[in-house]
Design a protein around this motif. Structure first.
Motif, PDB file in Angstrom:
ATOM      1  N   THR A  59      -5.287   4.556  -1.673  1.00 49.96           N
ATOM      2  CA  THR A  59      -4.074   3.767  -1.465  1.00 49.96           C
ATOM      3  C   THR A  59      -2.876   4.445  -2.103  1.00 49.96           C
ATOM      4  O   THR A  59      -3.004   5.166  -3.092  1.00 49.96           O
ATOM      5  CB  THR A  59      -4.211   2.345  -2.044  1.00 49.96           C
ATOM      6  OG1 THR A  59      -4.449   2.435  -3.458  1.00 49.96           O
ATOM      7  CG2 THR A  59      -5.347   1.590  -1.372  1.00 49.96           C
ATOM      8  N   ILE A  60      -1.720   4.208  -1.510  1.00 46.58           N
ATOM      9  CA  ILE A  60      -0.462   4.708  -2.053  1.00 46.58           C
ATOM     10  C   ILE A  60       0.578   3.599  -1.990  1.00 46.58           C
ATOM     11  O   ILE A  60       0.438   2.633  -1.224  1.00 46.58           O
ATOM     12  CB  ILE A  60       0.054   5.947  -1.281  1.00 46.58           C
ATOM     13  CG1 ILE A  60       0.258   5.606   0.207  1.00 46.58           C
ATOM     14  CG2 ILE A  60      -0.870   7.131  -1.457  1.00 46.58           C
ATOM     15  CD1 ILE A  60       0.915   6.732   0.995  1.00 46.58           C
ATOM     16  N   GLU A  61       1.614   3.738  -2.793  1.00 49.19           N
ATOM     17  CA  GLU A  61       2.737   2.806  -2.757  1.00 49.19           C
ATOM     18  C   GLU A  61       3.782   3.379  -1.816  1.00 49.19           C
ATOM     19  O   GLU A  61       4.277   4.492  -2.009  1.00 49.19           O
ATOM     20  CB  GLU A  61       3.328   2.637  -4.153  1.00 49.19           C
ATOM     21  CG  GLU A  61       4.324   1.500  -4.270  1.00 49.19           C
ATOM     22  CD  GLU A  61       3.672   0.124  -4.241  1.00 49.19           C
ATOM     23  OE1 GLU A  61       4.405  -0.859  -4.024  1.00 49.19           O
ATOM     24  OE2 GLU A  61       2.438   0.037  -4.444  1.00 49.19           O
ATOM     25  N   ARG A  77      -0.612   0.430   0.393  1.00 50.39           N
ATOM     26  CA  ARG A  77      -1.319   0.571   1.656  1.00 50.39           C
ATOM     27  C   ARG A  77      -2.332   1.708   1.573  1.00 50.39           C
ATOM     28  O   ARG A  77      -2.087   2.727   0.939  1.00 50.39           O
ATOM     29  CB  ARG A  77      -0.330   0.847   2.798  1.00 50.39           C
ATOM     30  CG  ARG A  77       0.757  -0.210   2.901  1.00 50.39           C
ATOM     31  CD  ARG A  77       1.873   0.187   3.847  1.00 50.39           C
ATOM     32  NE  ARG A  77       2.974  -0.765   3.787  1.00 50.39           N
ATOM     33  CZ  ARG A  77       4.127  -0.638   4.438  1.00 50.39           C
ATOM     34  NH1 ARG A  77       4.318   0.438   5.201  1.00 50.39           N
ATOM     35  NH2 ARG A  77       5.068  -1.542   4.319  1.00 50.39           N
ATOM     36  N   SER A  78      -3.454   1.543   2.256  1.00 46.52           N
ATOM     37  CA  SER A  78      -4.449   2.609   2.306  1.00 46.52           C
ATOM     38  C   SER A  78      -4.020   3.637   3.349  1.00 46.52           C
ATOM     39  O   SER A  78      -3.433   3.299   4.377  1.00 46.52           O
ATOM     40  CB  SER A  78      -5.822   2.050   2.660  1.00 46.52           C
ATOM     41  OG  SER A  78      -5.825   1.492   3.956  1.00 46.52           O
ATOM     42  N   ILE A  79      -4.329   4.889   3.074  1.00 44.33           N
ATOM     43  CA  ILE A  79      -3.906   5.981   3.947  1.00 44.33           C
ATOM     44  C   ILE A  79      -4.514   5.823   5.338  1.00 44.33           C
ATOM     45  O   ILE A  79      -3.838   6.031   6.355  1.00 44.33           O
ATOM     46  CB  ILE A  79      -4.284   7.334   3.312  1.00 44.33           C
ATOM     47  CG1 ILE A  79      -3.426   7.558   2.056  1.00 44.33           C
ATOM     48  CG2 ILE A  79      -4.096   8.483   4.307  1.00 44.33           C
ATOM     49  CD1 ILE A  79      -3.881   8.716   1.199  1.00 44.33           C
ATOM     50  N   THR A 139       4.209   9.314   0.946  1.00 44.05           N
ATOM     51  CA  THR A 139       3.656   9.613   2.276  1.00 44.05           C
ATOM     52  C   THR A 139       3.903  11.067   2.659  1.00 44.05           C
ATOM     53  O   THR A 139       3.022  11.729   3.209  1.00 44.05           O
ATOM     54  CB  THR A 139       4.233   8.679   3.362  1.00 44.05           C
ATOM     55  OG1 THR A 139       5.661   8.719   3.309  1.00 44.05           O
ATOM     56  CG2 THR A 139       3.746   7.260   3.180  1.00 44.05           C
ATOM     57  N   ILE A 140       5.092  11.581   2.373  1.00 45.60           N
ATOM     58  CA  ILE A 140       5.373  12.965   2.757  1.00 45.60           C
ATOM     59  C   ILE A 140       4.543  13.946   1.919  1.00 45.60           C
ATOM     60  O   ILE A 140       4.191  15.029   2.392  1.00 45.60           O
ATOM     61  CB  ILE A 140       6.879  13.293   2.641  1.00 45.60           C
ATOM     62  CG1 ILE A 140       7.210  14.536   3.496  1.00 45.60           C
ATOM     63  CG2 ILE A 140       7.299  13.506   1.206  1.00 45.60           C
ATOM     64  CD1 ILE A 140       8.700  14.825   3.592  1.00 45.60           C
ATOM     65  N   THR A 141       4.166  13.561   0.716  1.00 41.56           N
ATOM     66  CA  THR A 141       3.303  14.404  -0.102  1.00 41.56           C
ATOM     67  C   THR A 141       1.918  14.518   0.532  1.00 41.56           C
ATOM     68  O   THR A 141       1.329  15.608   0.582  1.00 41.56           O
ATOM     69  CB  THR A 141       3.181  13.845  -1.534  1.00 41.56           C
ATOM     70  OG1 THR A 141       4.491  13.827  -2.140  1.00 41.56           O
ATOM     71  CG2 THR A 141       2.249  14.702  -2.379  1.00 41.56           C
TER      72      THR A 141
END
Length: 279
Positions: A59-61, A77-79, A139-141
């Protein structure tokens, strides 16, 4: 969501395939690119990239500067769910690859990297320099790290930025952008602002692709305004995307075209995609 279903039924009623097109330029595009059935090696690379994201349950913020999401209620959200619900479809990724292959643009701008599903399609060639913009660092990372694992020869410039601020800087140092893929803030005013800010970058061969032109009433209003702009000569509505061309030699025309020769196929696929937005 009811709005999208109504818009899709209206699209099916008004749309045609290549046989209903009398413009040689548009006919060639539809027949040689939209309907190209060749099984390109790049398709497997795109599928592998998609599958790698679909298998990633981390997951990421997410920082969302756009019009929001109909699916996600939280910014955590999970990738794999982002890839499943917010990323470009496999069919559209293949079409985006074919479009770049067909037009062979030297400079591409993508507004809205997300996890890089569209970026991976834009980059399956050896002639384009790509700049992709994203407001969310997380997200871009993910996209940058994943894309480095692909056999990509292009130069890809990843830029974390607020879109409008970046586009304003382009006016300070004019350049020609051959293809722009708009998949950022899906709101009427933002879309129109991007359109106006990027007009100085067009040439006679430039192609612009707007994602989700029927996403909302506001986006449909923006699309109608863009179609009427005096510099725009040809537009194509494929429901998911709106294509804009600035070819001075073309008679001003607006087309509504299915990306498949089969009305039945497009109907089933479209309903499947719309159903996916609900679940």
């Amino acid at each position: 969501m009811q709005h999208i279903f109504k818009s899709y039924l209206k699209f099916l009623w008004k749309s045609t395939n290549a046989h209903g097109v009398h413009s040689p330029f548009v006919f060639d595009l539809v027949w040689k690119c939209f309907y190209d059935k060749k099984n390109y090696e790049a398709y497997k690379i795109l599928d592998d990239y998609r599958n790698s994201l679909l298998q990633n349950k981390n997951t990421i913020e997410v920082t969302d500067f756009g019009a929001g999401s109909r699916v996600f209620k939280s910014n955590t959200r999970s990738i794999n769910q982002i890839a499943k619900n917010a990323g470009i479809s496999s069919k559209d990724a293949q079409l985006l690859f074919r479009l770049v292959n067909y037009f062979q643009p030297e400079k591409i701008l993508e507004i809205g990297t997300s996890l890089g599903l569209a970026t991976s399609a834009l980059a399956q060639n050896n002639f384009a320099e790509i700049t992709t913009l994203e407001g969310c660092l997380n997200t871009i990372t993910i996209a940058k790290n994943q894309l480095q694992l692909l056999p990509i020869k292009n130069k890809i410039n990843f830029v974390v930025t607020e879109f409008e601020s970046y586009l304003q800087t382009l006016n300070l140092k004019p350049q020609t952008l051959n293809l722009i893929y708009f998949d950022g803030n899906h709101s009427k005013q933002a879309t129109l602002n991007y359109f106006e800010l990027l007009l100085p970058t067009i040439s006679n061969e430039t192609v612009w692709i707007f994602d989700d032109i029927h996403w909302s009433v506001g986006m449909e209003e923006a699309w109608e305004i863009i179609k009427k702009h005096p510099k725009v000569t040809v537009t194509i509505d494929t429901f998911q995307w709106g294509f804009v061309f600035f070819r001075k030699e073309q008679v001003k025309e607006d087309f509504i075209i299915r990306t498949s020769k089969s009305l039945f196929f497009d109907t089933i696929l479209g309903i499947k995609n719309l159903w996916g937005l609900l679940h």
